[in-house]
Motif scaffolding. Structure first.
Motif, short mmCIF file in Angstrom:
data_model
loop_
_atom_site.label_atom_id
_atom_site.label_comp_id
_atom_site.label_asym_id
_atom_site.label_seq_id
_atom_site.Cartn_x
_atom_site.Cartn_y
_atom_site.Cartn_z
N ALA A 88 53.26 -8.33 -67.48
CA ALA A 88 54.32 -7.72 -66.66
C ALA A 88 54.38 -6.21 -66.89
CB ALA A 88 55.67 -8.37 -66.98
N PHE A 89 53.26 -5.62 -67.32
CA PHE A 89 53.22 -4.18 -67.56
C PHE A 89 53.28 -3.41 -66.25
CE2 PHE A 89 51.92 -4.89 -71.92
CZ PHE A 89 52.32 -3.71 -72.56
N LEU A 90 53.99 -2.30 -66.28
CA LEU A 90 54.04 -1.37 -65.16
C LEU A 90 52.87 -0.39 -65.30
CD1 LEU A 90 55.56 -0.11 -62.71
CD2 LEU A 90 56.74 1.35 -64.37
N ARG A 91 51.99 -0.34 -64.29
CA ARG A 91 50.87 0.60 -64.31
C ARG A 91 51.33 1.99 -63.89
NH1 ARG A 91 49.67 -4.50 -65.76
NH2 ARG A 91 47.43 -4.90 -65.84
N GLN A 92 50.83 2.99 -64.63
CA GLN A 92 51.11 4.38 -64.32
C GLN A 92 49.81 5.13 -64.11
OE1 GLN A 92 54.90 6.22 -66.17
NE2 GLN A 92 53.66 5.52 -67.88
N PRO A 93 49.82 6.22 -63.32
CA PRO A 93 48.60 7.02 -63.18
C PRO A 93 48.16 7.59 -64.53
CG PRO A 93 50.24 7.62 -61.52
CD PRO A 93 50.93 6.72 -62.49
N GLY A 94 46.86 7.65 -64.74
CA GLY A 94 46.35 8.20 -65.98
C GLY A 94 45.79 7.12 -66.90
N GLU A 95 45.53 7.51 -68.13
CA GLU A 95 44.92 6.61 -69.10
C GLU A 95 45.81 6.40 -70.31
OE1 GLU A 95 41.01 7.90 -70.16
OE2 GLU A 95 40.15 7.23 -68.25
N THR A 96 45.83 5.18 -70.80
CA THR A 96 46.52 4.87 -72.05
C THR A 96 45.81 5.58 -73.20
OG1 THR A 96 47.23 2.72 -71.23
CG2 THR A 96 47.12 2.98 -73.61
N ARG A 97 46.58 6.04 -74.17
CA ARG A 97 46.04 6.79 -75.29
C ARG A 97 45.08 5.94 -76.14
NH1 ARG A 97 50.08 6.44 -80.17
NH2 ARG A 97 51.06 4.45 -79.73
N VAL A 98 44.27 6.63 -76.93
CA VAL A 98 43.36 5.98 -77.88
C VAL A 98 43.79 6.35 -79.29
CG1 VAL A 98 40.98 5.84 -78.71
CG2 VAL A 98 41.45 6.01 -76.25
N ASN A 99 43.92 5.36 -80.15
CA ASN A 99 44.20 5.59 -81.57
C ASN A 99 42.93 5.34 -82.37
OD1 ASN A 99 46.85 6.21 -81.12
ND2 ASN A 99 47.65 4.21 -81.70
N ILE A 100 42.53 6.33 -83.16
CA ILE A 100 41.32 6.22 -83.97
C ILE A 100 41.72 5.78 -85.37
CG2 ILE A 100 39.34 7.47 -84.91
CD1 ILE A 100 39.67 9.42 -82.51
N LYS A 101 41.11 4.71 -85.83
CA LYS A 101 41.39 4.17 -87.17
C LYS A 101 40.08 4.15 -87.95
CE LYS A 101 45.13 1.37 -85.28
NZ LYS A 101 46.23 2.06 -85.97
#
Length: 321
Positions: A88-101
């Motif tokens: 049920a996520f709402l899509r937004q323009p752009g990209e989801t962030r990346v977390n580097i571990k």
């Protein structure tokens, strides 16, 4: 203790600032040096997504919502489809962030580098609120988890908690810093349950909490203010569990960890699973500690077979405080 069959009222997880976790494993991390990675993994993540994934492995029905970048939503969609999580996520323009571990095998620890995420607008948050309100019934467990994206004020979780609690939901909040402080300072309804770690609780309290007595005093203070269940995660030392009448410490002996990433989120999933089953504080402690320990043997936001989790739960050592 048995895993649920997957029927019943679904849990709703809300992740407003999700991330794709890129885990890079190195033999030994040396700042300023060139490293050759032994392995690289990518997982759809963010606290609420990780919790939803672990709950799905346990057989709890889950609806995951929040804000997701349309440009790289595929890893999340694949996870939700594979595990039967309602998207049920709402899509937004752009990209989801990346977390580097960066997983350091020699030190047996992980260094996190969290990149900036999408900016959110009030209109997007309003749509997420509408989604949750349509799902929340009296008794529904609603998780608000993680950091807030740029564009939202620090009181966002306080506002959401009060609104969902008014609809009869039991709100579990897993955040830190200013958003957690604002939620706990609210004049409206406080969360049903919070799970800070020692550092996060010290940050909220504004003072060091070096002893078990200090931790218990701070947790009791929050419980008296209106938080029904306060859980303080203590890493390899387990966790402290406090409700209106009791307090206990639960832990397991150290286990070999393939990945510590997401262990705290697994503990939250265990809390919610126990609440969903109507468990008392003993069962809440056993299952949440077992979830966290079981997660250490898995890469990504995953649990092993429920039989392994049940076996670990039976071995959790409880000490009343």
């Amino acid at each position: 203790m048995t895993a649920p069959t997957g029927t019943g009222m679904p849990v709703v997880t809300v992740t407003l600032n999700p991330a794709i976790d890129q885990t890079i494993t190195v033999e030994a991390l040396k700042p300023g040096s060139v490293h050759r990675a032994k392995a690289v993994r990518h997982n759809a993540g963010g606290k609420g997504v990780n919790v939803a994934s672990c709950l799905a492995d346990w057989g709890v029905p889950v609806v995951a919502t929040g804000l997701l970048g349309a440009g790289n939503a595929a890893p999340f969609e694949a996870l939700f489809q594979a595990k039967g999580i309602a998207d049920a996520f709402l899509r937004q323009p752009g990209e989801t962030r990346v977390n580097i571990k960066i997983a350091d095998l020699a030190a047996n620890d992980t260094t996190d580098i969290n990149l900036p995420g999408l900016s959110a607008e009030a209109g997007a948050l309003a749509k997420v609120r509408e989604t949750v309100r349509s799902l929340a019934e009296p008794g529904t467990l609603v998780l608000l988890a993680g950091s807030l994206p740029e564009g939202l004020s620090n009181d966002a979780y306080a506002v959401l908690t009060a609104e969902f609690a008014a609809a009869g939901a039991r709100v579990v909040l897993d955040s830190s810093g200013a958003p957690l402080a604002a939620a706990l300072a609210s004049t409206g309804a406080l969360p049903f349950c919070i799970k800070p770690n020692r550092h996060e609780l010290e940050d909220w309290a504004g003072r060091p909490l070096p002893t078990d007595t200090d931790l218990l005093e701070a947790a009791r203070g929050l419980q008296r203010r209106g938080v029904a269940v306060v859980v303080v995660s203590l890493g390899a030392d387990g966790a402290l569990f406090v409700d209106g009448t009791r307090a206990l410490h639960g832990r397991l002996p150290p286990v070999n960890a393939l990945s510590t990433v997401g262990a705290g989120d697994a503990m939250v999933a265990g809390l919610i699973a126990a609440f969903q089953q109507g468990g008392d504080l003993d069962e809440v402690a056993r299952l949440s500690v077992a979830f966290a320990a079981a997660k250490l043997g898995c890469f990504g936001p995953n649990l092993p077979d429920p039989a392994i989790v049940r076996s670990l739960a039976a071995e959790v050592v409880l000490r009343w405080c």
